[in-house]
Design an enzyme around this catalytic site. Structure first.
Site, short mmCIF file in Angstrom:
data_model
loop_
_atom_site.label_atom_id
_atom_site.label_comp_id
_atom_site.label_asym_id
_atom_site.label_seq_id
_atom_site.Cartn_x
_atom_site.Cartn_y
_atom_site.Cartn_z
N ASP A 37 0.81 -1.23 0.00
CA ASP A 37 0.00 0.00 0.00
C ASP A 37 0.84 1.27 0.00
OD1 ASP A 37 -2.12 -1.72 0.18
OD2 ASP A 37 -2.88 -0.99 2.09
N CYS A 81 -4.66 -5.56 -2.48
CA CYS A 81 -3.50 -6.42 -2.27
C CYS A 81 -3.58 -7.75 -3.00
CB CYS A 81 -3.31 -6.67 -0.78
SG CYS A 81 -3.21 -5.16 0.21
N ASP A 140 2.51 -3.23 -3.92
CA ASP A 140 1.43 -3.97 -4.57
C ASP A 140 0.37 -3.04 -5.14
OD1 ASP A 140 0.51 -3.21 -2.07
OD2 ASP A 140 -0.11 -5.21 -1.45
N ASN A 141 0.12 -1.92 -4.50
CA ASN A 141 -0.82 -0.92 -5.02
C ASN A 141 -0.51 0.42 -4.36
OD1 ASN A 141 -2.71 -2.91 -3.03
ND2 ASN A 141 -2.64 -0.75 -2.43
#
Length: 638
Positions: A33, A68, A324-325
């Site tokens: 994140d 995720c 992941d993002n």
């Protein structure tokens, strides 16, 4: 003493010889994140010094679902034959893997296993290339007390964080190779990941000769569920709690925007009320906590680089840093969180260091997380005929090695755009990761959408269709903060954009339906009157207006939390025409209509903060001495 000196010299020469003759090693560091658009990497001095200044930063790297589990599974699975970097390529993401959320029924580790996709993904391919593969940290949501003994297949060694303890940074519990759970009492989770990673690097560079892939994936800076602010911030290490006292959520133009902008958004976003002083203060506090927590990741980078230098293999090792993002802090009135299609959530950090990668370069060449697996395989030298046939991505290695070449950029639409458009999808509930979440209506249920994002220099747009029927269109070249919805009903210019929307709708229809060849080249399926199209620029010729106006419209029957063929029909091409007559990647995974969530409750609690100055240099032996195996009662807690 003389013998020791000679022996050390021989060992050093042997290490150098091995580094020069072997395939490149890969160290892959992925946070959880981490934003790129909001400047968190600017607070990481080691990242800037050791990777950015000595490598290339790619500013247009994206994930295809800002959550995720879907993002991680896409990265690990890749989903066809690699296309060269200068061919037209639009790729499809999560719907071919069908891990569409972090919890049942859309996603989780259990669904990953039951679908059978864990039998044919990255570590198996690395093994075929002659690599040793290891993984330290977070693997996927849903890996916890109830299923830790179902080891993550393929890895030669894994040491994985488990739920529900993963959410408390001061209660680190991990499972090594699916074996008994171990609690590292008195240590901060990020320190545990760092110490374990260094121990594995020592093993990989001393006790075996194969080239290696080592994934280091700390939970930081994901929000935690700890004693001080339940579910609202990551807890930094004790030694970092006072860092960056003036850090605050960036006041970007889309931070807490005015009603005139917010009312024209779509889905659940348009109904968010303006953030009050309390919510803004909380956004600042959480942002500060995040950059403090990332100081622990900086220490991982620092120690990994030092170890690679010590072992004289730094010049034969790719170091790749990403997340992941992304994440937002007040943008579009969402105090904290992810799951949206906006740039803050989907545009993620990517920095690559290797002697074959230019130093101190910033590149705008687009890339995607699903391109990572084929990139790794090209680095290993595995013959392409041994790559999985279901790849939807393509290798990024040419652009990593030549990041300033116009041939790679894919920016000139009409001359072979390598990544002109990106398909982004979302299913399932979405929440706001802040204390005000309940007041604002979180968790939200009508959150499903489909998006096409154009990254060409000539055409730069983002177009979204919500399950509620609302649409959003932004000219991201003129409006990079995505504030003025050109598709809003009361927008006076909406009519003039109708022709553009018709083209984007057709492209979105193909990418939401595609697998394999159709994903790699969606324009090949859009041939008005037999014309050959290669880009949006060419498709905007007025000759094709009527054809695109008659194209089926992307829509949903209703808002569902999962992917349903009937709910999202029609498709183009129809699913019956897809490979094997099934479509949406189902030929390459098992059906998983019903899955159980991995349950568990924490029976170990603490009110302490760990990660002291003394623990900055704690050894693996000290970490082991502080550990204990969880009891059967602690493991069985539900």
């Amino acid at each position: 003493m003389l013998f020791s000196i000679l022996y050390a010299g021989l060992g050093l020469r042997a290490a150098v010889a091995r580094a020069q003759s072997s395939s490149p090693n890969i160290v892959f560091i992925m946070t959880d994140d981490q934003d790129r658009r909001l400047g968190s990497t600017d607070y990481q001095s080691v990242l800037q010094r050791e990777l950015v200044a000595k490598g290339t930063e790619f500013t247009n790297h994206y994930t295809n679902q800002a959550l995720c589990c879907p993002s991680r599974s896409t990265l690990l699975r890749g989903q066809t034959v690699r296309l060269s970097y200068n061919e037209t390529l639009t790729v499809q993401r999560a719907h071919n893997i069908n891990l569409t959320n972090v919890v049942a029924p859309g996603g989780s580790y259990n669904k990953w296993v039951l679908s059978g996709q864990d039998t044919n993904y990255l570590p198996h391919w690395l093994s075929a290339a002659g690599y040793r593969s290891e993984y330290i940290g977070k693997i996927m949501n849903g890996y916890g007390l109830s299923n830790y003994d179902v080891p993550s297949k393929g890895w030669d060694h894994s040491d994985l964080l488990v739920e529900p303890y993963i959410d408390d940074f001061n209660l680190p519990v991990l499972s090594q190779n699916g074996e008994t759970l171990v609690f590292y009492d008195g240590f901060h989770q990020t320190d545990v990941i760092r110490i374990k990673a260094l121990d594995r690097l020592e093993y990989l560079t001393t006790n075996q000769s194969d080239p290696f892939f080592l994934a280091i994936t700390p939970f930081t800076p994901h929000v935690g569920y700890q004693q001080d602010l339940p579910s609202h911030r990551p807890t930094p290490q004790q030694r970092h709690l006072e860092l960056f006292p003036d850090a605050a959520a960036p006041r970007t133009p889309n931070f807490n925007p005015a009603d005139e902008y917010q009312a024209n958004a779509g889905g659940w976003v348009k109904d968010l009320i303006a953030m009050n002083e309390s919510a803004i203060n909380m956004a600042d506090f959480v942002y500060r906590s995040r950059v403090q927590a990332l100081a622990g990741v900086d220490e991982i980078i620092e120690d990994v680089v030092a170890k690679l230098e010590e072992k004289v293999i730094i010049d034969n090792t790719y170091i790749i840093y990403t997340s992941d993002n992304g994440y937002h802090h007040g943008q579009h009135r969402t105090p904290a969180g992810k799951s949206l299609f906006y740039n803050e959530d989907t545009n993620i950090p990517l920095i690559v260091r290797d002697p074959g990668v230019p130093a101190n370069v910033t590149s705008s060449i687009p890339g995607l997380h699903l391109d990572m697996a084929p990139t790794f395989l090209e680095i290993t030298g595995l013959a392409e005929e041994s790559w999985p046939e279901f790849f939807d991505g393509r290798s990024l290695l040419p652009q990593w090695q030549d990041p300033t070449s116009s041939d790679n950029a894919g920016a000139d639409a009409g001359q072979g755009n390598s990544k002109e458009s990106i398909n982004i999808e979302y299913w399932g509930n979405a929440g706001i990761e802040a204390p005000s979440a309940g007041v604002l209506g979180s968790p939200f249920v009508n959150t499903t959408y489909k998006t096409i994002r154009m990254l060409g220099a000539e055409q730069s747009w983002v177009y979204t269709v919500w399950c509620s029927g609302e649409t959003e269109l932004y000219d991201t070249a003129a409006d990079p903060y995505e504030l003025t919805n050109l598709a809003a009903a009361d927008n006076t210019n909406a009519t003039e954009h109708k022709a553009l929307i018709n083209r984007l709708n057709a492209l979105l229809m193909v990418t939401k339906s595609c697998e394999q060849n159709a994903c790699r080249d969606p324009w090949s399926l859009l041939s008005p009157d037999g014309a050959t199209l290669t880009s949006l620029t060419g498709a905007l010729d007025t000759t094709y207006d009527a054809w695109f106006a008659g194209f089926a419209v992307v829509s949903f029957d209703t808002c569902l939390a999962v992917l349903s063929d009937a709910n999202e029909a029609p498709y183009y091409p129809e699913l019956s025409d897809a490979v094997g007559g099934v479509g949406l990647g189902r030929a390459y995974r098992n059906a998983t209509d019903v899955i159980e969530a991995a349950a568990g409750v924490r029976t170990i609690v603490t009110a302490e903060y760990y990660g002291s100055e003394a623990q900055r240099n704690a050894t693996f032996a000290e970490l082991t001495a502080a550990s204990r195996v969880l009891t059967a009662e602690e493991i069985a807690a539900r």
